[in-house]
Each structure stands twice: as structure tokens, then as C-alpha cells.
Design a protein around this motif. Sequence first.
Motif, PDB file in Angstrom:
ATOM      1  N   LEU A 130       0.835  -1.204   0.000  1.00  0.00           N
ATOM      2  CA  LEU A 130       0.000   0.000   0.000  1.00  0.00           C
ATOM      3  C   LEU A 130       0.869   1.253   0.000  1.00  0.00           C
ATOM      4  CD1 LEU A 130      -2.913   1.111   0.194  1.00  0.00           C
ATOM      5  CD2 LEU A 130      -2.615   1.091   2.673  1.00  0.00           C
ATOM      6  N   VAL A 187       2.266   2.274  -3.504  1.00  0.00           N
ATOM      7  CA  VAL A 187       1.366   2.870  -4.501  1.00  0.00           C
ATOM      8  C   VAL A 187       1.701   4.343  -4.756  1.00  0.00           C
ATOM      9  CG1 VAL A 187      -1.035   3.473  -4.999  1.00  0.00           C
ATOM     10  CG2 VAL A 187      -0.472   1.193  -4.166  1.00  0.00           C
ATOM     11  N   LEU A 235       3.812  -1.905  -9.834  1.00  0.00           N
ATOM     12  CA  LEU A 235       3.672  -1.845  -8.380  1.00  0.00           C
ATOM     13  C   LEU A 235       4.814  -2.574  -7.689  1.00  0.00           C
ATOM     14  CD1 LEU A 235       2.057  -1.094  -5.863  1.00  0.00           C
ATOM     15  CD2 LEU A 235       0.790  -3.223  -6.153  1.00  0.00           C
ATOM     16  N   TRP A 269       7.604  -1.208  -5.161  1.00  0.00           N
ATOM     17  CA  TRP A 269       7.813  -1.864  -3.874  1.00  0.00           C
ATOM     18  C   TRP A 269       9.304  -2.101  -3.642  1.00  0.00           C
ATOM     19  CZ3 TRP A 269       6.496  -7.599  -2.647  1.00  0.00           C
ATOM     20  CH2 TRP A 269       6.356  -7.781  -1.270  1.00  0.00           C
TER      21      TRP A 269
END
Length: 65
Positions: free
Chosen positions: A20, A23, A44, A48
Motif C-alpha cells: 500500500l 502505490v 507496483l 515496492w
Amino acid sequence: MNVINSIVAAVVIVVAFSLLMAVPVMLLWDWLMPTIFGLKEITLFQAWGLSFLCGLLFKNNTNKS
């Protein structure tokens, strides 16, 4: 068995939270970097990994004892 479930739940929560938090990195990268520097957009999971790498490189490890 209850301890194992707690550990698995904690790992899942940490991974979900870190994804999360990746993002905004992905959105900012995809918004700014291709326009400014001509770089590709990232996924994504690349965001990360970039967040993880920046955390390793730029983490403040000073002790204030």
C-alpha cells in the motif's frame, strides 16, 4: 497453532501495508519521471522494490542514547 496463525497474519499485514505504501511511489514515478527524464513507467512491484531499496540506503540508524 494459535501462535503460527498470529505470525502468518502479521506477515500478511506487513506485506499488505508495504504494498500500500508503494502505490504513491509508483504513481509519483509514473507521473514525473517519464516526462522529466524520459524514463519508463514502473509496476507496483518495481515501486515496492524501489521503496525497499531506498529504505535500506537512506535509513537513519543513529542512536540517541
